[in-house]
Design an enzyme around this catalytic site. Structure first.
Site, mmCIF file in Angstrom:
data_model
loop_
_atom_site.group_PDB
_atom_site.id
_atom_site.type_symbol
_atom_site.label_atom_id
_atom_site.label_comp_id
_atom_site.label_asym_id
_atom_site.label_seq_id
_atom_site.Cartn_x
_atom_site.Cartn_y
_atom_site.Cartn_z
ATOM 1 N N SER A 286 0.836 -1.196 0.000
ATOM 2 C CA SER A 286 0.000 0.000 0.000
ATOM 3 C C SER A 286 0.875 1.251 0.000
ATOM 4 C CB SER A 286 -0.909 0.010 1.232
ATOM 5 O OG SER A 286 -0.157 0.408 2.359
ATOM 6 N N LYS A 287 0.211 2.401 -0.074
ATOM 7 C CA LYS A 287 0.908 3.685 -0.113
ATOM 8 C C LYS A 287 1.927 3.815 1.023
ATOM 9 C CE LYS A 287 -0.726 6.852 -3.166
ATOM 10 N NZ LYS A 287 -1.970 6.389 -3.768
ATOM 11 N N ARG A 288 1.575 3.219 2.179
ATOM 12 C CA ARG A 288 2.456 3.322 3.340
ATOM 13 C C ARG A 288 3.808 2.638 3.095
ATOM 14 N NH1 ARG A 288 -1.154 0.960 7.244
ATOM 15 N NH2 ARG A 288 -2.658 1.312 5.600
#
Ligand code: GLU
Length: 476
Positions: free
Chosen positions: A245-247
């Site tokens: 994910s973006k994280r």
């Protein structure tokens, strides 16, 4: 029938690394089978689709080397065709107008939840008479189009990755919306019409779409069309085993470009996410295409391994031809504002020396700084210049390099060893002093070739002399 596959990204964001990997598997399968790889832009969602994302997707696929044989086709240019198929389904009684308002559908869901039931549409408008429809319209309601899903029934397919797969139609949420009130066709419907019209033989996509496949199969059946084969690829997970994910930092292909990966390295790594090539780990796109088969694609999620990606990228960097490497490094140098030497031979030698170390292009400016920027001394560097032997070593080095210039690394190394001996010192202090004088610091590129290149650039003696002046100043 010859193989035809497609990648069908929605231009609602930059090219995602997962989509790039799905595109790659489609490409590898097409090339392996002598088939066609098609690009389709799924831009029916007019609010979220943007032309700059389409550009980013096209650039990304091209950068990876995934050349497509047909397309890009745009869903937004096919709206008449979807309308035609909707009318056909309505006419055949396979689809119908449904008039529930969002509030009514919400209420239905709330009731189902309160009863502990799975939420679904209850097919309430399936059998409306023409009068009832007219009455709803008179109230100002805007109907959506729903496709009838026969229940109960099992839908089965043999997935090329997941194997035998079965879904019960009772679990599909009731008759499905295929077009909004404003006529905009929805994904499951548009994708089937497209795959059918484009005679797609194999649908290869992420396994987040598995739940859409039974709905799509029912649509193929309703249209009396042949059903393609399906291959659902496992998603990419991060090191913690969660969906990437973006994280996790880098999710779009552009992020990987910024991080200094080269397409050869990234393609090699992406190909190995859930595919285990027979016998070798290091390969080009063309080699992967030769080796590719779905037998060796696993259904468990692939874990993203940065160390492996970095390592593979470094391997590919070092496999580039000298000319190619020089071009790619020159681009990086120009981007950071380093002035390239005019002599092409010197430039190529610099590239060879620099290209030997880093795994990624983003490390190149730092590694090659001594060749392009004036020296800035680090604390460790200054400590070396403050050592007691410096006042003896520096003038000796000036003298040494003022004679006949060296052209060979080995001869230079030998010369420096002789110099150390003549000064009654070990090699270490001589080499370390020279390194600090040339680079400002104690670690970095291989010293002898670096010294030769700086000598060729006319920067070796000036650096020695200014270090000499600095030492004199520091010692007062
Ligand atoms: N537009 C869909 C996506 O980007 C395509 C899925 C498919 O390949 O059917 O996920």
């Amino acid at each position: 029938m010859s193989v035809r596959v497609r990648i069908a990204p929605s231009p609602t964001g930059n090219l995602h690394i997962g989509t790039a990997r799905t595109a790659l598997f489609n490409y590898l399968f097409a090339r392996n089978q002598g088939g066609k790889f098609i690009l389709r832009i799924e831009d029916t969602d007019q609010e979220r689709s943007r032309p700059e994302y389409t550009r980013n997707i096209l650039q990304g696929l091209t950068w990876l080397g995934l050349d497509f044989d047909e397309g890009p086709y745009y869903q937004s240019k096919r709206l008449n065709r979807y309308q035609e198929v909707i009318e056909q389904l309505l006419h055949e009684g396979k689809a119908y107008y449904a008039f529930s308002t969002p509030e009514e559908l919400d209420e239905l869901r709330t009731r189902q939840k309160a009863l502990g039931q799975a939420t679904r549409y209850d097919n309430r408008d399936r059998d409306l008479t023409l009068q009832q429809q007219a009455a709803y319209r008179a109230e100002g309601r805007q109907p959506v189009i729903r496709f009838k899903i026969e229940e109960p029934r099992a839908v089965r397919w043999v997935d090329m990755v997941q194997g035998e797969t079965t879904w019960q139609t009772q679990d599909l949420g009731g008759d499905m919306v295929i077009a909004r009130a404003d006529g905009q066709p929805l994904y499951n419907f548009a994708v089937v019409v497209d795959d059918l019209d484009m005679t797609i033989t194999h649908v290869i996509r992420g396994d987040d779409h598995v739940g859409n496949t039974p709905k799509q199969i029912l649509l193929y059946e309703a249209l009396g069309a042949p059903i393609p084969q399906f291959a659902h690829l496992p998603l990419i997970h991060n090191a913690q085993g969660k969906k990437l994910s973006k994280r996790d930092g880098a999710t779009s292909l552009a992020d990987y470009q910024t991080l200094g990966f080269i397409p050869e390295g990234l393609v090699n790594y992406l190909a190995m996410l859930s595919w285990s090539p027979p016998g070798q780990e290091l390969f080009s796109l063309a080699e992967a295409a030769k080796l590719f088969s779905f037998d060796r694609v696993s259904k468990s999620p692939a874990r993203f391994d940065w160390d492996k990606l970095n390592w593979l990228n470094g391997q590919h960097l070092r496999m580039l031809s000298s000319v190619d490497l020089t071009q790619r490094l020159s681009k990086v140098w120009t981007q950071v504002g380093y002035a390239l030497p005019e002599d092409p031979v010197l430039l190529e030698r610099i590239a060879q020396l620099v290209g030997d170390g880093p795994n990624r292009l983003d490390e190149v400016p730092r590694v090659s700084r001594p060749l392009f920027e004036p020296v800035a001394f680090s604390i460790e560097g200054l400590q070396v210049l403050l050592k007691p032997e410096a006042p003896q070593v520096l003038p000796a080095l000036v003298e040494f390099f003022s004679q006949e210039p060296f052209t060979e690394t080995e001869a230079l190394k030998q010369g420096l060893q002789n110099l150390a001996k003549s000064l009654g010192l070990k090699n270490g202090p001589i080499m370390q002093t020279l390194r600090v004088v040339l680079t400002g610091t104690t670690k970095g590129l291989e010293l002898a070739p670096l010294a030769l290149l700086l000598q060729q650039k006319g920067e070796l003696l000036p650096r020695l002399k200014s270090a000499l002046a600095l030492v004199a100043q520091m010692r007062g």
